[in-house]
Design a protein around this motif. Structure first.
Motif, PDB file in Angstrom:
ATOM      1  N   GLU A 120       2.955  -0.136   7.995  1.00 27.41           N
ATOM      2  CA  GLU A 120       3.618  -1.242   7.292  1.00 27.41           C
ATOM      3  C   GLU A 120       2.739  -1.816   6.183  1.00 27.41           C
ATOM      4  OE1 GLU A 120       6.650  -2.154   7.768  1.00 27.41           O
ATOM      5  OE2 GLU A 120       7.212  -1.628   9.815  1.00 27.41           O
ATOM      6  N   PRO A 121       2.212  -0.973   5.291  1.00 27.96           N
ATOM      7  CA  PRO A 121       1.274  -1.501   4.287  1.00 27.96           C
ATOM      8  C   PRO A 121       1.927  -2.475   3.312  1.00 27.96           C
ATOM      9  CG  PRO A 121       1.919   0.748   3.730  1.00 27.96           C
ATOM     10  CD  PRO A 121       2.486   0.464   5.089  1.00 27.96           C
ATOM     11  N   VAL A 177       3.038   7.228   6.252  1.00 30.57           N
ATOM     12  CA  VAL A 177       3.271   5.793   6.019  1.00 30.57           C
ATOM     13  C   VAL A 177       4.387   5.318   6.932  1.00 30.57           C
ATOM     14  CG1 VAL A 177       3.740   4.036   4.271  1.00 30.57           C
ATOM     15  CG2 VAL A 177       2.932   6.284   3.568  1.00 30.57           C
ATOM     16  N   VAL A 178       4.091   4.360   7.799  1.00 34.08           N
ATOM     17  CA  VAL A 178       5.127   3.749   8.628  1.00 34.08           C
ATOM     18  C   VAL A 178       5.635   2.513   7.902  1.00 34.08           C
ATOM     19  CG1 VAL A 178       5.409   2.320  10.677  1.00 34.08           C
ATOM     20  CG2 VAL A 178       4.420   4.580  10.887  1.00 34.08           C
ATOM     21  N   THR A 179       6.938   2.387   7.801  1.00 32.70           N
ATOM     22  CA  THR A 179       7.463   1.249   7.042  1.00 32.70           C
ATOM     23  C   THR A 179       8.871   0.851   7.454  1.00 32.70           C
ATOM     24  OG1 THR A 179       7.966   0.475   4.807  1.00 32.70           O
ATOM     25  CG2 THR A 179       8.250   2.800   5.191  1.00 32.70           C
ATOM     26  N   HIS A 180       9.178  -0.427   7.207  1.00 32.66           N
ATOM     27  CA  HIS A 180      10.551  -0.920   7.350  1.00 32.66           C
ATOM     28  C   HIS A 180      11.280  -0.801   6.014  1.00 32.66           C
ATOM     29  CE1 HIS A 180       9.709  -3.408  11.025  1.00 32.66           C
ATOM     30  NE2 HIS A 180      10.952  -3.050  11.226  1.00 32.66           N
ATOM     31  N   ASP A 181      10.489  -0.532   4.959  1.00 32.65           N
ATOM     32  CA  ASP A 181      10.999  -0.607   3.596  1.00 32.65           C
ATOM     33  C   ASP A 181      12.097   0.437   3.362  1.00 32.65           C
ATOM     34  OD1 ASP A 181      11.368  -0.636   0.861  1.00 32.65           O
ATOM     35  OD2 ASP A 181       9.255  -1.084   0.459  1.00 32.65           O
ATOM     36  N   PRO A 182      13.345  -0.013   3.187  1.00 30.25           N
ATOM     37  CA  PRO A 182      14.436   0.959   3.056  1.00 30.25           C
ATOM     38  C   PRO A 182      14.358   1.766   1.763  1.00 30.25           C
ATOM     39  CG  PRO A 182      15.251  -1.276   2.679  1.00 30.25           C
ATOM     40  CD  PRO A 182      13.794  -1.397   3.045  1.00 30.25           C
ATOM     41  N   GLN A 205      -4.084  -4.785  -0.896  1.00 29.46           N
ATOM     42  CA  GLN A 205      -3.665  -3.553  -0.233  1.00 29.46           C
ATOM     43  C   GLN A 205      -4.119  -2.316  -1.011  1.00 29.46           C
ATOM     44  OE1 GLN A 205      -3.477  -4.564   2.570  1.00 29.46           O
ATOM     45  NE2 GLN A 205      -1.542  -3.842   3.411  1.00 29.46           N
ATOM     46  N   ARG A 206      -4.145  -2.412  -2.344  1.00 33.16           N
ATOM     47  CA  ARG A 206      -4.618  -1.256  -3.108  1.00 33.16           C
ATOM     48  C   ARG A 206      -6.122  -1.064  -2.903  1.00 33.16           C
ATOM     49  NH1 ARG A 206      -2.895  -2.074  -8.797  1.00 33.16           N
ATOM     50  NH2 ARG A 206      -2.097  -4.125  -8.230  1.00 33.16           N
ATOM     51  N   THR A 207      -6.851  -2.187  -2.781  1.00 31.39           N
ATOM     52  CA  THR A 207      -8.289  -2.070  -2.467  1.00 31.39           C
ATOM     53  C   THR A 207      -8.453  -1.478  -1.065  1.00 31.39           C
ATOM     54  OG1 THR A 207      -8.700  -4.035  -3.816  1.00 31.39           O
ATOM     55  CG2 THR A 207     -10.459  -3.375  -2.312  1.00 31.39           C
ATOM     56  N   ALA A 208      -7.566  -1.889  -0.143  1.00 31.05           N
ATOM     57  CA  ALA A 208      -7.632  -1.365   1.229  1.00 31.05           C
ATOM     58  C   ALA A 208      -7.425   0.153   1.240  1.00 31.05           C
ATOM     59  CB  ALA A 208      -6.575  -2.043   2.104  1.00 31.05           C
ATOM     60  N   ILE A 209      -6.565   0.658   0.358  1.00 36.64           N
ATOM     61  CA  ILE A 209      -6.351   2.113   0.280  1.00 36.64           C
ATOM     62  C   ILE A 209      -7.647   2.784  -0.203  1.00 36.64           C
ATOM     63  CG2 ILE A 209      -5.002   3.969  -0.787  1.00 36.64           C
ATOM     64  CD1 ILE A 209      -2.684   1.903  -1.087  1.00 36.64           C
ATOM     65  N   ALA A 210      -8.305   2.144  -1.184  1.00 34.40           N
ATOM     66  CA  ALA A 210      -9.584   2.691  -1.678  1.00 34.40           C
ATOM     67  C   ALA A 210     -10.616   2.745  -0.548  1.00 34.40           C
ATOM     68  CB  ALA A 210     -10.099   1.847  -2.843  1.00 34.40           C
ATOM     69  N   VAL A 211     -10.657   1.691   0.281  1.00 31.11           N
ATOM     70  CA  VAL A 211     -11.589   1.666   1.424  1.00 31.11           C
ATOM     71  C   VAL A 211     -11.252   2.808   2.388  1.00 31.11           C
ATOM     72  CG1 VAL A 211     -12.323   0.341   3.470  1.00 31.11           C
ATOM     73  CG2 VAL A 211     -11.957  -0.840   1.286  1.00 31.11           C
ATOM     74  N   VAL A 270      -4.695   2.073   6.764  1.00 28.72           N
ATOM     75  CA  VAL A 270      -4.354   0.834   6.056  1.00 28.72           C
ATOM     76  C   VAL A 270      -3.380   0.106   6.972  1.00 28.72           C
ATOM     77  CG1 VAL A 270      -3.337  -0.204   3.995  1.00 28.72           C
ATOM     78  CG2 VAL A 270      -4.547   1.975   3.808  1.00 28.72           C
ATOM     79  N   TRP A 271      -3.725  -1.121   7.364  1.00 35.12           N
ATOM     80  CA  TRP A 271      -2.863  -1.889   8.263  1.00 35.12           C
ATOM     81  C   TRP A 271      -2.035  -2.891   7.485  1.00 35.12           C
ATOM     82  CZ3 TRP A 271      -3.010   0.585  12.650  1.00 35.12           C
ATOM     83  CH2 TRP A 271      -4.178   1.219  13.057  1.00 35.12           C
ATOM     84  N   GLN A 272      -1.029  -3.426   8.156  1.00 36.42           N
ATOM     85  CA  GLN A 272      -0.143  -4.400   7.501  1.00 36.42           C
ATOM     86  C   GLN A 272      -0.900  -5.663   7.096  1.00 36.42           C
ATOM     87  OE1 GLN A 272       3.341  -5.429   9.742  1.00 36.42           O
ATOM     88  NE2 GLN A 272       3.867  -7.142   8.444  1.00 36.42           N
ATOM     89  N   GLN A 273      -1.701  -6.181   8.057  1.00 32.81           N
ATOM     90  CA  GLN A 273      -2.391  -7.440   7.782  1.00 32.81           C
ATOM     91  C   GLN A 273      -3.577  -7.165   6.870  1.00 32.81           C
ATOM     92  OE1 GLN A 273      -2.114  -6.077  10.777  1.00 32.81           O
ATOM     93  NE2 GLN A 273      -0.907  -7.387  12.116  1.00 32.81           N
TER      94      GLN A 273
END
Ligand SMILES: Nc1ncnc2c1ncn2[C@@H]1O[C@H](COP(=O)(O)OP(=O)(O)OP(=O)(O)O)[C@@H](O)[C@H]1O
Length: 324
Positions: free
Chosen positions: A192-193, A222-227, A173-179, A110-113
């Protein structure tokens, strides 16, 4: 949150082979980019092990090497050195055919974009159905059932007939996870999802990843900036300057009144050759710089500023003579 730092990892074996039976195993991973004669060491001996079925968040400042790591793990880039084994596939030695197989069926991304995750002219259910059709894995009727089940699992059944342009960012993004999990990959990688989402929607997407991990057992990174990510996963790995520096482990404890409470503890990571990064705030608090004194105590190692006035007499102090 506790500020106690403990060491994880063990020993100092001579080879770069990662230890253990982790689904993702990186040992002394190095990636050097050379552009216009200038070398950038994006990964400088990164060590990481993720157990089958685990969900781990990777956090770190901009430029610390997170995307480089994920691009390698997704099979899109090859490391310069070290070792990386994912679901039994050696990423340094795999050939072209194995790489294609690896990207099609071993890992999901799952990519950011959101535009990179979904085809804009297909509906949500057509997007989820596409990887099943390309793999030819299930009979037709079962494909439809699987698409429906995945959309329900990700709580996007209500947008099954909509194209990405007709969905919110979180629904996309939730559909992207399903894919990404349609073909039952062993490993799910998310870069960065939540990068393009607001705070409330980010929480929904992180929870969706956690739900998929729990329901399907897919090993998830999961790679993220989200603190706030540490609140959603049991283990968060911090990358600094191309290496894993600290890990935060989160668990739930029940107190004497039967109330559940969450406890987070931060650990420094000891790599396979015995290196560890001191947390920045520890370094600043004691004004540690250039060189420090080390002392081996019965149950811990002490670290002091090198200035003689500040240093107590360590129990054991190595000298250059002893090193010879
Ligand atoms: N293709 C490339 N060519 C040259 N240098 C690169 C390349 N890709 C990444 N780098 C460099 O490697 C280092 C790590 O980059 P990377 O994109 O992995 O960091 P990051 O932690 O994902 O950052 P961000 O959070 O900003 O996305 C940076 O110094 C970056 O400039």
């Amino acid at each position: 949150m506790s500020t106690t730092f403990e060491l994880t990892g063990g020993g100092a074996p001579s080879s770069a082979e990662p230890a253990g039976g982790g689904e993702i195993r990186c040992g002394d991973l190095v990636r050097i980019f050379a552009t216009d004669g200038v070398e950038v060491q994006a990964l400088q001996g990164l060590t990481l092990s993720v157990d089958p079925g685990e969900i781990v968040a990777v956090v770190g400042a901009s430029g610390s090497g997170k995307s480089t790591l994920l691009t390698i793990l997704s099979g899109l880039d090859t490391p310069t050195g070290g070792s990386a084994v994912v679901a039994g596939t050696d990423l340094l030695t795999m050939g072209h055919a194995e790489r294609v197989r690896y990207q099609r069926s071993t890992v999901g991304f799952v990519w950011q974009q959101t535009s990179r995750n979904l085809l804009p002219y297909l509906t949500a259910s057509e997007n989820v159905r596409l990887p099943l059709e390309l793999a030819g894995a299930l009979p037709r009727r079962e494909r439809s059932r699987r698409v429906e089940a995945l959309l329900e699992l990700l709580e996007v059944g209500h947008v099954a007939g909509r194209r990405p342009g007709e969905m919110s960012g979180g629904e996309q993004q939730r559909t992207a996870i399903a894919v990404a999990v349609a073909n039952n990959p062993r490993v799910l990688l998310a870069d960065e999802p939540t990068g393009e989402l607001d705070e409330a929607t980010s929480v929904e997407v992180l929870e969706a990843l956690r739900g998929v991990n729990r329901e399907t057992g897919v090993t998830t990174l999961v790679v993220t900036h989200d603190p706030t990510v540490s609140e959603h996963v049991a283990r968060t790995v911090q990358i600094r300057d191309g290496r894993t520096s600290t890990e935060t482990l989160r668990r739930t404890e029940t107190d004497e009144h039967g109330q559940a409470r969450h406890v987070s503890e931060e650990f420094a990571v000891l790599d396979r050759v015995g290196r560890l990064q001191l947390p920045q705030d520890f370094v600043h608090a004691l004004d540690l710089r250039d060189r420090v004194r080390l002392a081996l105590e019965p149950d811990h190692v002490g670290v002091w500023p090198a200035a003689p006035a500040a240093a107590p007499a360590p129990a054991i102090q190595r000298t250059s003579e002893e090193d010879r």
